[in-house]
Design a protein around this motif. Structure first.
Motif, PDB file in Angstrom:
ATOM      1  N   THR A  95     -98.730  28.914 -10.555  1.00 32.59           N
ATOM      2  CA  THR A  95    -100.236  28.723 -11.062  1.00 32.59           C
ATOM      3  C   THR A  95    -100.716  27.063 -10.536  1.00 32.59           C
ATOM      4  OG1 THR A  95     -99.410  30.015 -12.927  1.00 32.59           O
ATOM      5  CG2 THR A  95    -101.218  28.502 -13.278  1.00 32.59           C
ATOM      6  N   LEU A  96     -99.584  26.315 -10.607  1.00 29.43           N
ATOM      7  CA  LEU A  96    -100.012  25.046 -10.409  1.00 29.43           C
ATOM      8  C   LEU A  96    -100.355  24.783  -8.635  1.00 29.43           C
ATOM      9  CD1 LEU A  96     -97.616  23.134 -12.748  1.00 29.43           C
ATOM     10  CD2 LEU A  96    -100.198  22.969 -12.995  1.00 29.43           C
ATOM     11  N   ASP A  97     -99.608  25.508  -7.921  1.00 25.93           N
ATOM     12  CA  ASP A  97     -99.727  25.420  -6.526  1.00 25.93           C
ATOM     13  C   ASP A  97    -101.317  25.817  -6.216  1.00 25.93           C
ATOM     14  OD1 ASP A  97     -97.062  24.726  -6.516  1.00 25.93           O
ATOM     15  OD2 ASP A  97     -96.554  26.348  -4.924  1.00 25.93           O
ATOM     16  N   LEU A  99    -103.970  26.026  -8.615  1.00 30.18           N
ATOM     17  CA  LEU A  99    -104.862  25.031  -8.919  1.00 30.18           C
ATOM     18  C   LEU A  99    -105.069  23.934  -7.837  1.00 30.18           C
ATOM     19  CD1 LEU A  99    -104.068  24.606 -12.994  1.00 30.18           C
ATOM     20  CD2 LEU A  99    -106.175  25.076 -11.618  1.00 30.18           C
ATOM     21  N   PRO A 112    -102.761  18.764 -10.923  1.00 32.07           N
ATOM     22  CA  PRO A 112    -103.110  19.832 -11.641  1.00 32.07           C
ATOM     23  C   PRO A 112    -102.765  19.397 -13.135  1.00 32.07           C
ATOM     24  CG  PRO A 112    -101.736  20.625 -10.271  1.00 32.07           C
ATOM     25  CD  PRO A 112    -101.787  19.278  -9.668  1.00 32.07           C
ATOM     26  N   MET A 114    -102.285  21.657 -16.746  1.00 28.80           N
ATOM     27  CA  MET A 114    -102.325  22.464 -17.833  1.00 28.80           C
ATOM     28  C   MET A 114    -101.977  22.294 -19.376  1.00 28.80           C
ATOM     29  SD  MET A 114    -101.147  25.806 -15.443  1.00 28.80           S
ATOM     30  CE  MET A 114    -101.940  27.153 -16.636  1.00 28.80           C
ATOM     31  N   THR A 123     -97.358  20.211 -15.290  1.00 30.70           N
ATOM     32  CA  THR A 123     -98.270  19.297 -14.137  1.00 30.70           C
ATOM     33  C   THR A 123     -97.302  19.322 -12.754  1.00 30.70           C
ATOM     34  OG1 THR A 123     -99.368  17.448 -13.467  1.00 30.70           O
ATOM     35  CG2 THR A 123     -97.313  17.215 -14.652  1.00 30.70           C
ATOM     36  N   PRO A 139     -93.499  21.446 -10.071  1.00 23.57           N
ATOM     37  CA  PRO A 139     -94.011  21.830 -11.447  1.00 23.57           C
ATOM     38  C   PRO A 139     -93.063  21.594 -12.350  1.00 23.57           C
ATOM     39  CG  PRO A 139     -94.689  23.482  -9.492  1.00 23.57           C
ATOM     40  CD  PRO A 139     -93.761  22.574  -9.064  1.00 23.57           C
ATOM     41  N   GLY A 162    -107.651  21.224 -13.995  1.00 30.34           N
ATOM     42  CA  GLY A 162    -106.903  21.929 -14.939  1.00 30.34           C
ATOM     43  C   GLY A 162    -107.478  21.772 -16.319  1.00 30.34           C
TER      44      GLY A 162
END
Length: 240
Positions: A95-97, A99, A112, A114, A123, A139, A162
């Motif tokens: 997910t962070l990639d 974002l 990013p 969350m 992050t 992450p 994010g």
């Protein structure tokens, strides 16, 4: 090669179809977390609007986390089912990639965030180098203060995005001052088009996954697990 991607890691439900050289369609719904009711109708609608059939898709991709436990399970299960039923390839994207990929060719570093609650964020740290998004720090779930201390030690400009940046905006500004830039609204939430483009790059390199092995990456234990372990710990202490 056509890629259909979904992201249900947050309150946002999003689906996109990407071809080799163009984004065919993208659907983003940022209102209430009812992915179990909405994601399949969204996929059906985006296929029909694109005049495509499920069997026209070559690769199915999904955001695998971190994020909402329930949302991730729904997204991953949906993509695995489609890939299995149609005999297609599958790819999971962090997910962070995705974002970070919302901010193409940004100067400095991309961070990013969350919201992981209790002053913690999911992050990572990313940077564009020679046209590619590179992972500087993998992450993880960290304390916000710890992340701010890490960023204070870096010399580059910093752009953040994010939902964690909305929750902790004032603390971020207090820690980093005018070195930090906040992403525009369109780049501040999950976008299936970013998941799809990252998946397309992996597909061209032959980096597919077995859909049996594709699972969410939560980066932390669920609340139920934590409560259970606390209960066991307390009971154990009382029995000693």
């Amino acid at each position: 090669m056509k890629v259909l991607a979904v992201d249900t890691s947050s309150i946002v439900a999003t689906c996109a179809i990407l071809d080799e050289d163009r984004l065919i369609s993208e659907y983003i719904l940022n209102n209430k977390r009812t992915h179990s009711q909405k994601i399949m109708p969204i996929i059906k609608e985006i296929l029909e609007s694109s005049e495509l059939k499920p069997e026209d898709i070559d690769v199915f991709a999904v955001s695998i986390g971190p994020g909402s436990f329930t949302g991730l399970r729904i997204g991953v299960a949906t993509i695995k089912s489609l890939a299995h039923a149609l005999g297609k390839k599958v790819i999971g994207i962090p997910t962070l990639d995705a974002l970070a990929f919302n901010l193409p060719y940004s100067e400095g570093i991309i961070v990013p965030m969350m919201d992981a609650r209790r002053d913690r964020v999911f992050t990572g740290i990313y940077k564009w180098e020679n046209g590619s998004l590179c992972v500087i720090q993998k992450p993880d779930a960290v304390e916000l203060d710890e992340l701010m201390n890490i960023l204070k030690e870096r010399d580059e400009s910093i752009i953040v995005n994010g939902d964690g940046t909305l929750v902790y905006r004032q603390k971020i500004i207090e820690a980093l001052g005018d070195r930090v830039f906040f992403a525009p609204k369109s780049a501040n939430m999950a976008r299936a088009s970013s998941v799809a483009e990252l998946a397309l790059s992996r597909a061209k390199e032959g980096k597919f996954e077995n859909f049996f092995d594709l699972v969410p990456d939560y980066l932390r234990k669920s609340q139920a697990q934590r409560e259970y372990e606390e209960k066991i710990k307390c009971c154990g202490e009382k029995n000693e």
